[in-house]
Design a protein around this motif. Structure first.
Motif, PDB file in Angstrom:
ATOM      1  N   HIS A 182       1.311  -1.422   0.063  1.00  0.00           N
ATOM      2  CA  HIS A 182       0.315   0.021  -0.166  1.00  0.00           C
ATOM      3  C   HIS A 182       0.415   1.678   0.008  1.00  0.00           C
ATOM      4  O   HIS A 182       0.540   2.394   0.761  1.00  0.00           O
ATOM      5  N   GLY A 183       1.828   0.903  -0.168  1.00  0.00           N
ATOM      6  CA  GLY A 183       2.943   2.388  -0.250  1.00  0.00           C
ATOM      7  C   GLY A 183       2.743   3.373  -0.768  1.00  0.00           C
ATOM      8  O   GLY A 183       2.966   4.490  -0.150  1.00  0.00           O
ATOM      9  N   THR A 184       1.720   2.983  -2.724  1.00  0.00           N
ATOM     10  CA  THR A 184       1.069   4.457  -2.631  1.00  0.00           C
ATOM     11  C   THR A 184       0.464   5.347  -2.103  1.00  0.00           C
ATOM     12  O   THR A 184       0.439   6.610  -2.449  1.00  0.00           O
ATOM     13  N   SER A 185      -0.089   4.727  -1.295  1.00  0.00           N
ATOM     14  CA  SER A 185      -1.058   5.177  -0.500  1.00  0.00           C
ATOM     15  C   SER A 185      -0.887   5.751   1.130  1.00  0.00           C
ATOM     16  O   SER A 185      -1.276   7.312   0.960  1.00  0.00           O
ATOM     17  N   HIS A 186       0.091   4.819   0.972  1.00  0.00           N
ATOM     18  CA  HIS A 186       0.619   5.604   2.264  1.00  0.00           C
ATOM     19  C   HIS A 186       1.657   7.410   2.782  1.00  0.00           C
ATOM     20  O   HIS A 186       1.944   7.715   3.093  1.00  0.00           O
ATOM     21  N   ALA A 187       2.894   7.025   0.808  1.00  0.00           N
ATOM     22  CA  ALA A 187       3.165   8.003   0.444  1.00  0.00           C
ATOM     23  C   ALA A 187       2.070   9.053   0.192  1.00  0.00           C
ATOM     24  O   ALA A 187       2.804  10.744   0.818  1.00  0.00           O
ATOM     25  N   TYR A 188       1.006   9.079  -0.494  1.00  0.00           N
ATOM     26  CA  TYR A 188       0.207  10.322  -0.596  1.00  0.00           C
ATOM     27  C   TYR A 188      -0.668  10.603  -0.084  1.00  0.00           C
ATOM     28  O   TYR A 188      -0.164  11.858   0.181  1.00  0.00           O
ATOM     29  N   GLU A 387      -5.184   6.369  -7.228  1.00  0.00           N
ATOM     30  CA  GLU A 387      -5.109   6.562  -9.096  1.00  0.00           C
ATOM     31  C   GLU A 387      -3.805   7.568  -9.800  1.00  0.00           C
ATOM     32  O   GLU A 387      -3.520   7.102 -10.714  1.00  0.00           O
ATOM     33  N   LEU A 388      -4.632   8.818  -8.648  1.00  0.00           N
ATOM     34  CA  LEU A 388      -3.994   9.782  -9.152  1.00  0.00           C
ATOM     35  C   LEU A 388      -2.492   9.367  -8.732  1.00  0.00           C
ATOM     36  O   LEU A 388      -1.561   9.881  -9.620  1.00  0.00           O
ATOM     37  N   GLU A 389      -1.749   9.147  -8.251  1.00  0.00           N
ATOM     38  CA  GLU A 389      -0.501   8.806  -7.456  1.00  0.00           C
ATOM     39  C   GLU A 389       0.123   8.736  -8.068  1.00  0.00           C
ATOM     40  O   GLU A 389       1.073   8.529  -9.125  1.00  0.00           O
ATOM     41  N   ALA A 391      -1.291   7.810 -11.321  1.00  0.00           N
ATOM     42  CA  ALA A 391      -0.660   8.534 -13.001  1.00  0.00           C
ATOM     43  C   ALA A 391       0.523   9.546 -13.110  1.00  0.00           C
ATOM     44  O   ALA A 391       0.817   9.564 -14.029  1.00  0.00           O
ATOM     45  N   THR A 392       0.192  10.350 -11.662  1.00  0.00           N
ATOM     46  CA  THR A 392       1.252  11.334 -11.240  1.00  0.00           C
ATOM     47  C   THR A 392       2.756  11.193 -11.898  1.00  0.00           C
ATOM     48  O   THR A 392       3.709  10.852 -12.615  1.00  0.00           O
ATOM     49  N   GLN A 393       2.756   9.472 -10.643  1.00  0.00           N
ATOM     50  CA  GLN A 393       4.413   9.033 -11.190  1.00  0.00           C
ATOM     51  C   GLN A 393       4.450   8.815 -12.845  1.00  0.00           C
ATOM     52  O   GLN A 393       5.422   8.771 -13.191  1.00  0.00           O
ATOM     53  N   THR A 394       3.689   7.974 -12.998  1.00  0.00           N
ATOM     54  CA  THR A 394       3.510   7.484 -15.094  1.00  0.00           C
ATOM     55  C   THR A 394       3.956   8.799 -15.384  1.00  0.00           C
ATOM     56  O   THR A 394       4.627   7.870 -16.342  1.00  0.00           O
ATOM     57  N   TYR A 395       2.877  10.071 -15.190  1.00  0.00           N
ATOM     58  CA  TYR A 395       3.322  10.445 -16.236  1.00  0.00           C
ATOM     59  C   TYR A 395       4.491  11.087 -16.306  1.00  0.00           C
ATOM     60  O   TYR A 395       5.298  11.658 -17.073  1.00  0.00           O
ATOM     61  N   ALA A 396       5.340  11.529 -14.880  1.00  0.00           N
ATOM     62  CA  ALA A 396       6.444  12.141 -14.633  1.00  0.00           C
ATOM     63  C   ALA A 396       7.255  11.616 -15.311  1.00  0.00           C
ATOM     64  O   ALA A 396       7.913  11.911 -15.717  1.00  0.00           O
ATOM     65  N   LEU A 397       7.748  10.395 -15.341  1.00  0.00           N
ATOM     66  CA  LEU A 397       8.719   9.483 -15.383  1.00  0.00           C
ATOM     67  C   LEU A 397       8.745   9.706 -17.273  1.00  0.00           C
ATOM     68  O   LEU A 397       9.661   9.225 -17.787  1.00  0.00           O
ATOM     69  N   VAL A 398       7.112   9.809 -18.171  1.00  0.00           N
ATOM     70  CA  VAL A 398       7.411   9.765 -19.320  1.00  0.00           C
ATOM     71  C   VAL A 398       7.529  10.844 -19.959  1.00  0.00           C
ATOM     72  O   VAL A 398       8.401  10.651 -21.392  1.00  0.00           O
ATOM     73  N   ILE A 399       7.228  11.824 -19.532  1.00  0.00           N
ATOM     74  CA  ILE A 399       7.346  13.385 -19.786  1.00  0.00           C
ATOM     75  C   ILE A 399       9.183  13.309 -20.188  1.00  0.00           C
ATOM     76  O   ILE A 399      10.093  14.053 -20.401  1.00  0.00           O
TER      77      ILE A 399
END
Ligand SMILES: Nc1ncnc2c1ncn2[C@@H]1O[C@H](COP(=O)(O)OP(=O)(O)O)[C@@H](O)[C@H]1O
Ligand SMILES: CC(=O)OP(=O)(O)O
Ligand SMILES: [Mg+2]
Length: 405
Positions: A182-188, A387-389, A391-399
């Protein structure tokens, strides 16, 4: 042509697929949905386009491959199909990334092979994640597919928290250590809690209680995880919907030697037939509270065991952190079950922890404080947004990598 800005996020659970299509220019949701009861005769897909009516689809959906194809059909009906040139990437929640993955990662064959190798330590989750990735790749082979790992946020745990006290050679040979989930949730949620308090996350210490069907606690010091309750697999720690959480490991030998059960039978018992389900027959906190209110003693005992474990972890992580700025409740139970929040902190006033009855009773989708005015430690309800977290991490990596088409 301008660069594509949309990200499709797929969160494949053992029998469900949650998805969201986001436009990363403003993080708005273009469509959200859920496929439930995958593999059963009574599967259900619920799809909601932004600003439109929800649509439902019933009937058997055999596996995650069929589920994702059905989702792609629904998206296409709204002109949001997977063939869209607006799509920049697909972000996948992957539950177990072992020690290998500390960051979001663009998926290639080697990454897929590593996620597959980790199936034995995430048998409920990694197979579904893999199917989602394979189907998404087949549908859009040209598109970057990014894995965001549940384990990544916990890789900052010190060895003192990550190691079990067992023979080091055996542990190293079999990569036995505590990974956390659940790390994405704990981080967010830890970051959103600091923001709610108007503080810098780098200077804020938070105990995050992610209480969904799976449940875990974490101790976050200055934005970095220093301990979490799940371990080698998502079985350790808190009492969950169907998982036992902490137990004397000797229970397993006893069940094998005296109970004549196999390893697989015990695995199923502890992962799927234990926790709240095992204790009282229900895994849904709404149903348990309804039964408690009717005076059902079995449900009451299940609730008390759940709360006792939760309280122990709050105390433990208070000690680990030394100074706590906030305790944050999140996920289905944490966000919605006021009696759980009240009971978990009852009697902890000496630690500066208290819940204000009126504030706790307020329902809502926004992050909010439920501790009394002037409390030494803030107590908050902070809706998670994995999901937002993702998406944010995915987009940052791709861009960032110039990997988008
Ligand atoms: N209104 C509510 N009151 C109490 N508990 C709730 C409520 N809504 C959801 N829950 C609990 O949340 C759980 C689901 O949480 P969720 O975070 O969605 O889980 P997961 O992502 O693991 O499927 C349900 O099983 C139920 O116990
Ligand atoms: C890792 C884990 O337990 O995930 P979930 O809560 O989605 O089952
Ligand atoms: Mg969840």
């Amino acid at each position: 042509m301008s660069s594509p800005t949309r990200v499709l996020v797929l969160n494949s659970g053992s029998s469900s697929l949650k998805y969201q299509l986001l436009d990363m220019r403003d993080s708005s949701r273009l469509a959200v949905g859920l496929v439930e009861r995958i593999g059963e005769q009574t599967s259900r897909l619920k799809h909601t386009p932004a600003g439109g009516e929800s649509r439902e689809r019933g009937g058997a959906i055999a596996d995650h491959d069929a589920a994702l194809k059905a989702v792609a059909e629904e998206l296409a009906k709204d002109g949001l199909g997977l063939d869209s040139t607006e799509l920049a990437a697909i972000g996948h929640r992957v539950v177990h990334g072992g020690k290998s993955f500390t960051e979001p990662t663009v998926i290639d064959d080697a990454v897929l092979a590593e996620i597959e190798r980790l199936i034995p330590v995430a048998p409920l989750h990694n197979p579904a994640n893999l199917t989602g990735i394979r189907t998404a790749r087949a549908l859009r082979p040209d598109l970057p597919q990014v894995a965001v790992f549940d384990t990544a946020f916990h890789t900052t745990m010190p060895e003192s928290a990550a190691r079990y006290a067992i023979d080091v050679k055996t542990a190293d040979e079999h990569r036995i250590r505590r990974y956390g989930f659940h790390g994405t949730s704990h981080a967010y949620v830890s970051r959103a809690t600091a923001e709610l308090l108007g503080k810098d996350p780098a200077e804020t210490n938070v105990i995050v209680l992610h209480l969904g069907n799976g449940a875990s606690a974490s101790a976050v010091r200055g934005g970095r995880c220093v301990d979490t309750s799940m371990g080698l697999t998502p079985l350790e720690g808190l009492v969950m919907g169907t998982r036992s959480g902490d137990m004397d490991p000797a229970v397993i030998f006893h069940l094998m030697r005296v109970g004549g059960m196999s390893a697989d039978e015990i695995d199923t018992l502890l992962n799927k037939k234990s926790g709240l389900t095992g204790l009282c027959g229900d895994n849904d906190m709404r149903e348990i509270r309804r039964r408690v209110d009717e005076g059902d003693e079995q449900a009451e005992l299940a609730f008390d065991i759940y709360i006792h474990r939760l309280k122990k972890y709050i105390g433990a992580y208070y000690a680990v952190l030394g100074r706590v700025d906030a305790v944050a409740f999140t996920a289905g139970v944490g966000e919605n079950a006021a009696p759980v929040r009240e009971a978990a902190l009852a009697g902890l006033e000496e630690l500066g922890l208290a819940v204000d009855g009126e504030r706790n009773a307020v329902r809502g989708d926004e992050a909010r404080l439920i501790s009394p005015e002037g409390a030494r430690v803030a107590v908050a309800v902070v809706p998670t947004d994995e999901e937002l977290e993702i998406a944010t991490q995915t987009y940052a990596l791709v861009i960032g990598s110039g990997n988008h088409t």
